[in-house]
Every structure is written in structure tokens, then in C-alpha cells.
Design a protein around this motif. Structure first.
Motif, PDB file in Angstrom:
ATOM      1  N   GLN A 133       0.821  -1.204   0.000  1.00 36.29           N
ATOM      2  CA  GLN A 133       0.000   0.000   0.000  1.00 36.29           C
ATOM      3  C   GLN A 133       0.859   1.260   0.000  1.00 36.29           C
ATOM      4  OE1 GLN A 133      -3.528   0.010   2.613  1.00 36.29           O
ATOM      5  NE2 GLN A 133      -2.760  -1.936   3.404  1.00 36.29           N
ATOM      6  N   SER A 134       0.294   2.330  -0.571  1.00 36.91           N
ATOM      7  CA  SER A 134       0.961   3.628  -0.571  1.00 36.91           C
ATOM      8  C   SER A 134       0.789   4.289   0.789  1.00 36.91           C
ATOM      9  CB  SER A 134       0.360   4.528  -1.652  1.00 36.91           C
ATOM     10  OG  SER A 134      -0.983   4.881  -1.300  1.00 36.91           O
ATOM     11  N   GLU A 135       1.406   5.474   0.928  1.00 37.89           N
ATOM     12  CA  GLU A 135       1.269   6.214   2.177  1.00 37.89           C
ATOM     13  C   GLU A 135      -0.183   6.622   2.429  1.00 37.89           C
ATOM     14  OE1 GLU A 135       3.347   6.824  -0.219  1.00 37.89           O
ATOM     15  OE2 GLU A 135       5.403   6.861   0.564  1.00 37.89           O
ATOM     16  N   LYS A 136      -0.983   6.685   1.353  1.00 32.81           N
ATOM     17  CA  LYS A 136      -2.396   7.038   1.490  1.00 32.81           C
ATOM     18  C   LYS A 136      -3.290   5.799   1.608  1.00 32.81           C
ATOM     19  CE  LYS A 136      -1.864  11.349  -1.107  1.00 32.81           C
ATOM     20  NZ  LYS A 136      -2.310  12.128  -2.287  1.00 32.81           N
ATOM     21  N   ALA A 137      -2.668   4.651   1.895  1.00 30.01           N
ATOM     22  CA  ALA A 137      -3.391   3.385   2.087  1.00 30.01           C
ATOM     23  C   ALA A 137      -4.089   2.923   0.816  1.00 30.01           C
ATOM     24  CB  ALA A 137      -4.387   3.493   3.235  1.00 30.01           C
ATOM     25  N   GLN A 138      -3.552   3.283  -0.342  1.00 26.13           N
ATOM     26  CA  GLN A 138      -4.065   2.760  -1.610  1.00 26.13           C
ATOM     27  C   GLN A 138      -3.291   1.498  -1.967  1.00 26.13           C
ATOM     28  OE1 GLN A 138      -3.418   6.251  -4.107  1.00 26.13           O
ATOM     29  NE2 GLN A 138      -5.617   6.594  -4.190  1.00 26.13           N
ATOM     30  N   ALA A 139      -4.002   0.439  -2.316  1.00 27.11           N
ATOM     31  CA  ALA A 139      -3.355  -0.817  -2.689  1.00 27.11           C
ATOM     32  C   ALA A 139      -2.679  -0.653  -4.047  1.00 27.11           C
ATOM     33  CB  ALA A 139      -4.376  -1.939  -2.739  1.00 27.11           C
ATOM     34  N   LEU A 140      -1.388  -0.969  -4.121  1.00 27.00           N
ATOM     35  CA  LEU A 140      -0.610  -0.819  -5.355  1.00 27.00           C
ATOM     36  C   LEU A 140      -0.327  -2.163  -6.015  1.00 27.00           C
ATOM     37  CD1 LEU A 140       1.953   1.852  -4.083  1.00 27.00           C
ATOM     38  CD2 LEU A 140      -0.258   2.219  -5.206  1.00 27.00           C
ATOM     39  N   TRP A 141       0.038  -3.157  -5.219  1.00 27.30           N
ATOM     40  CA  TRP A 141       0.265  -4.511  -5.731  1.00 27.30           C
ATOM     41  C   TRP A 141      -0.389  -5.518  -4.787  1.00 27.30           C
ATOM     42  CZ3 TRP A 141       4.615  -1.191  -5.760  1.00 27.30           C
ATOM     43  CH2 TRP A 141       5.169  -0.922  -7.013  1.00 27.30           C
ATOM     44  N   LEU A 142      -0.951  -6.564  -5.363  1.00 26.15           N
ATOM     45  CA  LEU A 142      -1.418  -7.720  -4.614  1.00 26.15           C
ATOM     46  C   LEU A 142      -0.464  -8.865  -4.907  1.00 26.15           C
ATOM     47  CD1 LEU A 142      -3.522  -9.259  -2.887  1.00 26.15           C
ATOM     48  CD2 LEU A 142      -4.752  -9.740  -5.011  1.00 26.15           C
ATOM     49  N   ILE A 143       0.125  -9.446  -3.876  1.00 26.52           N
ATOM     50  CA  ILE A 143       1.124 -10.507  -4.020  1.00 26.52           C
ATOM     51  C   ILE A 143       0.574 -11.786  -3.409  1.00 26.52           C
ATOM     52  CG2 ILE A 143       3.475 -11.244  -3.456  1.00 26.52           C
ATOM     53  CD1 ILE A 143       4.154  -8.234  -3.156  1.00 26.52           C
ATOM     54  N   GLU A 144       0.515 -12.847  -4.202  1.00 26.25           N
ATOM     55  CA  GLU A 144       0.047 -14.152  -3.737  1.00 26.25           C
ATOM     56  C   GLU A 144       1.237 -15.113  -3.726  1.00 26.25           C
ATOM     57  OE1 GLU A 144      -3.313 -15.500  -6.059  1.00 26.25           O
ATOM     58  OE2 GLU A 144      -3.618 -13.434  -6.737  1.00 26.25           O
ATOM     59  N   LEU A 145       1.533 -15.680  -2.564  1.00 30.55           N
ATOM     60  CA  LEU A 145       2.592 -16.667  -2.429  1.00 30.55           C
ATOM     61  C   LEU A 145       1.981 -18.051  -2.619  1.00 30.55           C
ATOM     62  CD1 LEU A 145       5.517 -17.412  -1.767  1.00 30.55           C
ATOM     63  CD2 LEU A 145       4.891 -17.368   0.660  1.00 30.55           C
ATOM     64  N   ARG A 146       2.320 -18.686  -3.727  1.00 35.29           N
ATOM     65  CA  ARG A 146       1.778 -20.004  -4.039  1.00 35.29           C
ATOM     66  C   ARG A 146       2.875 -21.065  -3.940  1.00 35.29           C
ATOM     67  NH1 ARG A 146      -2.672 -19.005  -8.872  1.00 35.29           N
ATOM     68  NH2 ARG A 146      -3.929 -17.474  -7.715  1.00 35.29           N
ATOM     69  N   GLU A 147       2.504 -22.319  -4.210  1.00 38.23           N
ATOM     70  CA  GLU A 147       3.451 -23.417  -4.033  1.00 38.23           C
ATOM     71  C   GLU A 147       4.700 -23.259  -4.882  1.00 38.23           C
ATOM     72  OE1 GLU A 147       2.233 -27.444  -4.272  1.00 38.23           O
ATOM     73  OE2 GLU A 147       0.488 -27.169  -2.996  1.00 38.23           O
ATOM     74  N   ASP A 148       4.540 -22.761  -6.111  1.00 34.43           N
ATOM     75  CA  ASP A 148       5.669 -22.723  -7.032  1.00 34.43           C
ATOM     76  C   ASP A 148       5.941 -21.353  -7.624  1.00 34.43           C
ATOM     77  OD1 ASP A 148       3.350 -22.587  -8.440  1.00 34.43           O
ATOM     78  OD2 ASP A 148       3.911 -24.034  -9.990  1.00 34.43           O
TER      79      ASP A 148
END
Length: 233
Positions: A133-148
Motif C-alpha cells: 500500500q501507498s502512504e495514502k493506504a491505496q493498494a498498489l500490488w497484490l502478491i500471492e505466495l503459491r506453491e511454485d
């Protein structure tokens, strides 16, 4: 304030592990982790100490309906839950119970994601996610940790600089230098290889740095912009 005194490092590290360090103070601590080996070593000692106490607690598995409701709230499923099966996420987080801490943090992530107009994506598999998130609490990237893999989605709130790249780093709690995970997408989706270190070390945080085109020229972050935590789902 001198954050590098032994007393201050112990106080911050213990609060971070217990989950009682919140808001700007938590973000500031994560930035300090990127910069100082002594801070990472102190955090590792506290994680080791408190995890030993945690192993003495009985395992508590959340009900399957909790995960289903999270998916529904995120918009990844279209099924409407039965009124008799509605599960309310806990609003308070008892210390020392890691799965409850994960649900509390997940609730905050849900709010960040719901405020952003993401394109429809495939359903999430149980794993870990992080929202940068940015300093203004805006989501910039969504990161999903998967098996591979690490599946990274840039949101439409992110405005990239054409002459710079953005690099993702793992901040380990054992004192080792930050580990590069690859360059982040400036738009759309990108799949990054999953580092084997995710299964070998305690991850204190993920961090995003601003770099010249092509990535860090030194193998270490140039300018740290954002930090985020991985949350178990």
C-alpha cells in the motif's frame, strides 16, 4: 530517537512478534529491518523465544466457512453464504495465537483490496498474500505466495515512473541482508519464481524499492518505498 540501543531494539522486536506494534510504528520498524543487521538479529532472537512458547499451545484450526467467507468478501466467489453459516471475523486479536493474528491482519487486507477495482482473477488458493500500500493506504500490488510461484498484480492505482523499476525484496528475520525476489510489474500481472528461502527462514516483511531500469546495481535496495507483511489465508 535512537532506535539502535539494545533496550529499544528488544522492545520493538518483542512488540512486532506479538503483533502489538501497529500503524506507522510498524512500518518504521520494517524499514529499520532493511537497514540494520542488529535489528534483524534481535527480531530473530525474539521470534525464536516466543515461537517456543507458541508450540506449547494446542493447534486451533479455523472453520472452513471462514475461508469461504473471505473469498466471498473479496469477490472471488459468487455463491451467497447461508444465513445460518455466516461467520463473523474476530475484531480483537489475542496475543500468542498466530492463526487469529492472521485473520485480524487478513481483515485489514480485505478492506484495502475491496477499495481497488481489480480485474476478475482466478480464485485464490489457500496460502499467503500481501498487499503493498501507498502512504495514502491505496493498494498498489497484490502478491500471492503459491506453491511454485509469486503471482503479482499491479492495481490501477499504481502510477509507475517510466525511467525506473520497482524491485521486490524479502526481509528475513535472521539478520541476513535483504533478498531480491525480482522486478515488479508496472501494470497487469507477473509471475515470479518462488524462492526456496520462503520455506527455510522466518520472513519479517516484504519490501519494494525504487531502482534504475533493470534492477538494483548493488544487489541491495537503493531506495525503500514500501513494506508489507505476508498474511496466512
Amino acid at each position: 530517537m535512537n532506535y539502535l540501543t539494545e533496550e529499544r531494539q528488544n522492545a520493538l522486536s518483542s512488540e512486532y512478534v506479538l503483533g502489538s506494534l501497529h500503524g506507522p510504528a510498524r512500518v518504521r520498524f520494517q524499514r529499520l529491518l532493511m537497514q540494520h543487521n542488529s535489528m534483524r538479529h534481535t527480531l530473530w532472537r525474539w521470534e525464536s523465544r516466543l515461537n517456543e512458547l507458541g508450540t506449547a499451545l494446542p493447534n486451533a484450526q479455523p472453520a472452513p466457512e471462514v475461508w469461504e467467507r473471505i473469498q466471498s468478501r473479496l469477490g472471488f466467489t459468487t455463491a451467497t453464504p447461508n444465513a445460518t453459516n455466516v461467520v463473523t471475523l474476530p475484531l480483537r486479536k489475542p496475543r500468542g495465537l498466530q492463526w487469529l493474528a492472521g485473520l485480524s491482519a487478513a481483515a485489514a487486507i480485505l478492506m484495502a483490496v475491496l477499495l481497488v477495482n481489480l480485474q476478475p482473477v482466478e480464485p485464490l488458493l489457500p496460502g499467503q498474500i500481501a498487499v503493498v500500500q501507498s502512504e495514502k493506504a491505496q493498494a498498489l500490488w497484490l502478491i500471492e505466495l503459491r506453491e511454485d510461484q509469486l503471482l503479482v498484480t499491479a492495481t490501477d492505482k499504481f502510477k509507475a515512473l517510466d525511467n525506473q523499476d520497482y524491485e521486490l525484496w524479502m526481509v528475513a528475520a535472521d539478520g541476513r541482508p535483504p533478498i531480491s525476489l525480482g522486478l515488479l510489474p508496472k501494470q497487469g500481472k507477473l509471475s515470479l519464481p518462488r524462492s526456496v528461502l520462503f520455506d527455510q527462514v522466518q520472513v519479517a516483511a516484504l519490501a519494494v524499492s525504487l531502482e534504475p531500469l533493470g534492477g538494483s546495481p548493488t544487489g541491495q535496495p537503493t531506495t525503500v518505498l514500501y513494506t508489507a507483511e505476508l498474511v496466512a489465508m
